[in-house]
Design a protein around this motif. Structure first.
Motif, PDB file in Angstrom:
ATOM      1  N   ARG A   1      -6.723   9.070   8.995  1.00 15.90           N
ATOM      2  CA  ARG A   1      -7.597   9.031   7.825  1.00 15.90           C
ATOM      3  C   ARG A   1      -8.926   8.371   8.169  1.00 15.90           C
ATOM      4  O   ARG A   1      -9.986   8.799   7.690  1.00 15.90           O
ATOM      5  CB  ARG A   1      -6.915   8.271   6.686  1.00 15.90           C
ATOM      6  CG  ARG A   1      -7.718   8.290   5.389  1.00 15.90           C
ATOM      7  CD  ARG A   1      -6.980   7.562   4.269  1.00 15.90           C
ATOM      8  NE  ARG A   1      -7.723   7.643   3.029  1.00 15.90           N
ATOM      9  CZ  ARG A   1      -8.756   6.842   2.705  1.00 15.90           C
ATOM     10  NH1 ARG A   1      -9.129   5.901   3.553  1.00 15.90           N
ATOM     11  NH2 ARG A   1      -9.383   6.981   1.561  1.00 15.90           N
ATOM     12  N   ALA A   2      -8.881   7.349   9.037  1.00 17.78           N
ATOM     13  CA  ALA A   2     -10.119   6.704   9.462  1.00 17.78           C
ATOM     14  C   ALA A   2     -11.012   7.656  10.244  1.00 17.78           C
ATOM     15  O   ALA A   2     -12.218   7.434  10.356  1.00 17.78           O
ATOM     16  CB  ALA A   2      -9.797   5.469  10.305  1.00 17.78           C
ATOM     17  N   ASN A   3     -10.406   8.720  10.766  1.00 14.14           N
ATOM     18  CA  ASN A   3     -11.154   9.741  11.511  1.00 14.14           C
ATOM     19  C   ASN A   3     -11.376  11.007  10.690  1.00 14.14           C
ATOM     20  O   ASN A   3     -11.659  12.071  11.244  1.00 14.14           O
ATOM     21  CB  ASN A   3     -10.416  10.076  12.805  1.00 14.14           C
ATOM     22  CG  ASN A   3     -10.492   8.952  13.826  1.00 14.14           C
ATOM     23  OD1 ASN A   3     -11.516   8.725  14.451  1.00 14.14           O
ATOM     24  ND2 ASN A   3      -9.396   8.223  13.980  1.00 14.14           N
TER      25      ASN A   3
ATOM     26  N   GLN B   1      -6.527   0.321   3.957  1.00 12.64           N
ATOM     27  CA  GLN B   1      -7.946   0.066   3.740  1.00 12.64           C
ATOM     28  C   GLN B   1      -8.318   0.108   2.265  1.00 12.64           C
ATOM     29  O   GLN B   1      -9.145  -0.683   1.792  1.00 12.64           O
ATOM     30  CB  GLN B   1      -8.785   1.074   4.523  1.00 12.64           C
ATOM     31  CG  GLN B   1     -10.263   0.702   4.622  1.00 12.64           C
ATOM     32  CD  GLN B   1     -10.463  -0.659   5.287  1.00 12.64           C
ATOM     33  OE1 GLN B   1      -9.940  -0.898   6.369  1.00 12.64           O
ATOM     34  NE2 GLN B   1     -11.198  -1.545   4.634  1.00 12.64           N
ATOM     35  N   GLU B   2      -7.721   1.040   1.495  1.00 13.70           N
ATOM     36  CA  GLU B   2      -7.993   1.115   0.056  1.00 13.70           C
ATOM     37  C   GLU B   2      -7.566  -0.177  -0.643  1.00 13.70           C
ATOM     38  O   GLU B   2      -8.266  -0.684  -1.521  1.00 13.70           O
ATOM     39  CB  GLU B   2      -7.266   2.317  -0.558  1.00 13.70           C
ATOM     40  CG  GLU B   2      -7.889   3.660  -0.209  1.00 13.70           C
ATOM     41  CD  GLU B   2      -7.056   4.838  -0.681  1.00 13.70           C
ATOM     42  OE1 GLU B   2      -7.644   5.901  -0.903  1.00 13.70           O
ATOM     43  OE2 GLU B   2      -5.823   4.695  -0.820  1.00 13.70           O
ATOM     44  N   LEU B   3      -6.410  -0.709  -0.224  1.00 12.76           N
ATOM     45  CA  LEU B   3      -5.915  -1.932  -0.840  1.00 12.76           C
ATOM     46  C   LEU B   3      -6.819  -3.116  -0.484  1.00 12.76           C
ATOM     47  O   LEU B   3      -7.137  -3.958  -1.330  1.00 12.76           O
ATOM     48  CB  LEU B   3      -4.483  -2.207  -0.393  1.00 12.76           C
ATOM     49  CG  LEU B   3      -3.744  -3.337  -1.110  1.00 12.76           C
ATOM     50  CD1 LEU B   3      -3.634  -3.043  -2.596  1.00 12.76           C
ATOM     51  CD2 LEU B   3      -2.353  -3.530  -0.510  1.00 12.76           C
ATOM     52  N   ILE B   4      -7.247  -3.184   0.771  1.00  3.47           N
ATOM     53  CA  ILE B   4      -8.117  -4.278   1.207  1.00  3.47           C
ATOM     54  C   ILE B   4      -9.477  -4.195   0.526  1.00  3.47           C
ATOM     55  O   ILE B   4     -10.039  -5.211   0.095  1.00  3.47           O
ATOM     56  CB  ILE B   4      -8.277  -4.249   2.739  1.00  3.47           C
ATOM     57  CG1 ILE B   4      -6.942  -4.610   3.410  1.00  3.47           C
ATOM     58  CG2 ILE B   4      -9.368  -5.203   3.202  1.00  3.47           C
ATOM     59  CD1 ILE B   4      -6.970  -4.492   4.914  1.00  3.47           C
TER      60      ILE B   4
ATOM     61  N   ALA C   1       0.835  -1.208   0.000  1.00  4.31           N
ATOM     62  CA  ALA C   1       0.000   0.000   0.000  1.00  4.31           C
ATOM     63  C   ALA C   1       0.862   1.248   0.000  1.00  4.31           C
ATOM     64  O   ALA C   1       0.612   2.207  -0.739  1.00  4.31           O
ATOM     65  CB  ALA C   1      -0.919  -0.013   1.226  1.00  4.31           C
ATOM     66  N   ARG C   2       1.913   1.237   0.809  1.00  8.38           N
ATOM     67  CA  ARG C   2       2.814   2.390   0.872  1.00  8.38           C
ATOM     68  C   ARG C   2       3.487   2.636  -0.467  1.00  8.38           C
ATOM     69  O   ARG C   2       3.573   3.776  -0.936  1.00  8.38           O
ATOM     70  CB  ARG C   2       3.885   2.147   1.956  1.00  8.38           C
ATOM     71  CG  ARG C   2       4.911   3.253   2.096  1.00  8.38           C
ATOM     72  CD  ARG C   2       6.141   2.730   2.820  1.00  8.38           C
ATOM     73  NE  ARG C   2       6.783   1.684   2.035  1.00  8.38           N
ATOM     74  CZ  ARG C   2       7.587   0.758   2.563  1.00  8.38           C
ATOM     75  NH1 ARG C   2       7.809   0.718   3.849  1.00  8.38           N
ATOM     76  NH2 ARG C   2       8.149  -0.153   1.775  1.00  8.38           N
ATOM     77  N   ASP C   3       3.956   1.574  -1.120  1.00 10.37           N
ATOM     78  CA  ASP C   3       4.684   1.735  -2.374  1.00 10.37           C
ATOM     79  C   ASP C   3       3.812   2.304  -3.489  1.00 10.37           C
ATOM     80  O   ASP C   3       4.307   2.977  -4.392  1.00 10.37           O
ATOM     81  CB  ASP C   3       5.270   0.385  -2.825  1.00 10.37           C
ATOM     82  CG  ASP C   3       6.390  -0.089  -1.913  1.00 10.37           C
ATOM     83  OD1 ASP C   3       7.014   0.768  -1.258  1.00 10.37           O
ATOM     84  OD2 ASP C   3       6.630  -1.307  -1.846  1.00 10.37           O
ATOM     85  N   TYR C   4       2.512   2.047  -3.429  1.00  6.47           N
ATOM     86  CA  TYR C   4       1.613   2.556  -4.455  1.00  6.47           C
ATOM     87  C   TYR C   4       0.866   3.811  -4.015  1.00  6.47           C
ATOM     88  O   TYR C   4      -0.039   4.275  -4.710  1.00  6.47           O
ATOM     89  CB  TYR C   4       0.619   1.467  -4.864  1.00  6.47           C
ATOM     90  CG  TYR C   4       1.221   0.403  -5.754  1.00  6.47           C
ATOM     91  CD1 TYR C   4       1.325   0.589  -7.128  1.00  6.47           C
ATOM     92  CD2 TYR C   4       1.702  -0.781  -5.217  1.00  6.47           C
ATOM     93  CE1 TYR C   4       1.876  -0.381  -7.943  1.00  6.47           C
ATOM     94  CE2 TYR C   4       2.267  -1.772  -6.019  1.00  6.47           C
ATOM     95  CZ  TYR C   4       2.348  -1.565  -7.386  1.00  6.47           C
ATOM     96  OH  TYR C   4       2.903  -2.520  -8.184  1.00  6.47           O
ATOM     97  N   GLY C   5       1.219   4.352  -2.851  1.00  9.18           N
ATOM     98  CA  GLY C   5       0.580   5.576  -2.387  1.00  9.18           C
ATOM     99  C   GLY C   5      -0.856   5.378  -1.934  1.00  9.18           C
ATOM    100  O   GLY C   5      -1.682   6.274  -2.043  1.00  9.18           O
ATOM    101  N   LEU C   6      -1.156   4.175  -1.399  1.00  6.69           N
ATOM    102  CA  LEU C   6      -2.506   3.852  -0.947  1.00  6.69           C
ATOM    103  C   LEU C   6      -2.539   3.734   0.575  1.00  6.69           C
ATOM    104  O   LEU C   6      -1.508   3.581   1.217  1.00  6.69           O
ATOM    105  CB  LEU C   6      -2.966   2.511  -1.537  1.00  6.69           C
ATOM    106  CG  LEU C   6      -2.965   2.379  -3.061  1.00  6.69           C
ATOM    107  CD1 LEU C   6      -3.168   0.922  -3.446  1.00  6.69           C
ATOM    108  CD2 LEU C   6      -4.067   3.244  -3.670  1.00  6.69           C
TER     109      LEU C   6
END
Length: 462
Positions: A148-150, A52-55, A44-49
């Motif tokens: 981000r969740a908040n 939660q977006e990846l999941i 997720a970090r490597d793709y800038g995500l």
């Protein structure tokens, strides 16, 4: 006829395949083939995500016990805040520590947009500094996901700023001038250039660890988390006196020529003399009779050693236990040093028995549910445990980033980090900044870790 039919069917199949592939391109940014030891968090970090977006793009990851397996493919979605279309999206190399660069946005109040954060620390695997700071950086990323969740968004960029790095070269990156907050540096020689840059571009700089940073006295953009030794000594002496002003102080000379605690005991003696308080001085090598003469029969006694080493602490507890056998009426508590937190398992019974207070700028309760959850999330994200330091660097990174980013989101440029301003309870590392006259902000948070006689561990915050 048969050949014509076969050709027609093959043509239909190819069209359907192309249509399906086109739909995938329009829906997902890429397909990623999992490599050995890769983690969901790292991908997720490597793709800038965010994780939660990846999941969400790969619902199978939500299944209990799911694990990434080498060679499998996972879908890479577009970030929810991406400005790129499918035709222009690109992915970062897995080796890069920096999130994908975003185009410069029109400047708005940071309270109305994402907070732009740059991490300028040694992010490498070459020595202890790098390994500790990579762990700290992971904590920063975990904080950003929690924020981000908040509903608080952040845009993270990171640079590997090793000890030999010329930070002026890093600051030439156009992304650097676009930041709201820079976390770093780790080395004193990089402070001035970074501080001047931050002042020119109205960027906050948070220096996260204990380094010499005199620029904080004159540069209003700097937030210095850790205080130098002299400031801490004076602060701890003041807290000591507030807590023990009705006690008789006994200072034990431990004959440790390598000790660095002479500054604290000297400052403590000056404070007691200034307040007109008598105190006793004894020695670990003194006879039992001479040792006991330093203690008061009418007041409770607070013992202070002039070393933090474990071997001298063993001897001191043995002498105190011997005195309690012959003079049980003597009341004794012990005041310690931050290093003693490393000895808790060996001395826990005596810590409880002697009502020990240990001054520190950090403490994480190992039995806290928040501690347990954090360790589980770290292990899940990175497939490894945090390094076994007394101060857990990932937790420190989480506390620092959560506090500062949330504060900037709430108050923008007026954020000062004052006590109660953010309303965040740290897992390990408290923050409470105060403005220096004509300069920046210094953290004044400190605490006592208190081992109570009824066998509880509590923190006393100042």
């Amino acid at each position: 006829m048969t050949r014509t039919l076969r050709f027609f069917m093959l043509l239909v199949l190819l069209c359907l395949t192309a249509e399906t592939a086109l739909a995938q391109v329009q829906t997902f940014r890429d397909m990623h083939k999992v490599k050995r030891k890769e983690t969901i968090f790292g991908i997720a970090r490597d793709y800038g995500l965010t994780v939660q977006e990846l999941i969400d793009a790969n619902p199978e990851m939500k299944a209990p016990g799911y694990e990434l397996k080498k060679g499998t493919f996972i879908k890479i979605p577009f970030p929810s805040n991406s400005l790129m279309s499918p035709s222009t999206a690109t992915s970062n190399s897995p080796q890069e520590m920096t999130m994908p660069a975003k185009p410069k946005v029109v400047e708005t109040d940071m309270r109305q947009r994402e907070i732009r954060v740059g991490v300028m620390l040694p992010l490498h695997n070459q020595n202890g500094d790098g390994k500790r700071m990579v762990e700290y950086y992971r904590g920063v990323l975990m904080a950003c996901d929690s924020l981000r969740a908040n509903g608080i968004s952040s845009d993270i960029h990171a640079w590997n700023v090793a000890e030999e790095t010329d930070i002026n070269d890093i600051l030439k990156d156009p992304q650097a001038a676009n930041l709201d907050l820079i976390i770093g540096p780790l080395y004193t020689k990089q402070v001035k250039a970074l501080g001047d840059f931050a002042r020119d571009h109205n960027i906050r700089v948070m220096i996260p660890f204990s380094i010499n940073a005199p620029d904080v006295a004159t540069n209003g953009q700097i937030l210095q988390v850790f205080q130098n030794g002299n400031l801490l000594n004076d602060s701890y002496v003041s807290c000591f006196y507030d807590r023990y002003k009705n006690y008789h102080t006994v200072i034990i000379d431990c004959n440790d020529s390598t000790s660095t605690k002479g500054g604290f005991t000297a400052a403590l003696r000056r404070k007691l003399e200034m307040e007109g308080k008598k105190y006793g001085i004894t020695n670990l090598r003194s006879s039992e009779v001479m040792f006991q003469k330093s203690f008061s029969n009418t007041q409770p006694n607070v013992v202070v050693l002039n070393t933090s080493r474990s071997q001298e602490l063993n001897v001191a507890f043995a002498k105190l236990n011997g005195m309690k056998l012959t003079r049980p009426e003597v009341r004794v508590v012990v005041f310690g040093y931050t290093e003693w937190l490393q000895y808790t398992s060996r001395h826990l019974d005596n810590f409880y028995k002697y009502d020990v207070c240990i001054p520190s700028t950090y403490y994480m309760n190992p039995l806290s549910p928040r501690t347990t959850r954090f360790k589980q999330k770290y292990r899940w994200n990175f497939h490894q445990d945090m390094q076994p330091y007394p101060q857990q660097f990932a937790v420190t990174g989480f506390d620092h980033a959560y506090f500062i980013i949330k504060g900037l989101h709430m108050y923008g440029q007026s954020f000062t980090g004052a006590s109660g301003m953010v309303g965040y309870t740290p897992i390990q590392s408290p923050l409470h900044f105060e403005r220096l006259s004509g300069g920046g902000l210094q953290n004044r948070a400190r605490l006592f870790v208190h081992y109570t006689p009824d066998q509880r561990i509590e923190t006393i915050n100042f």
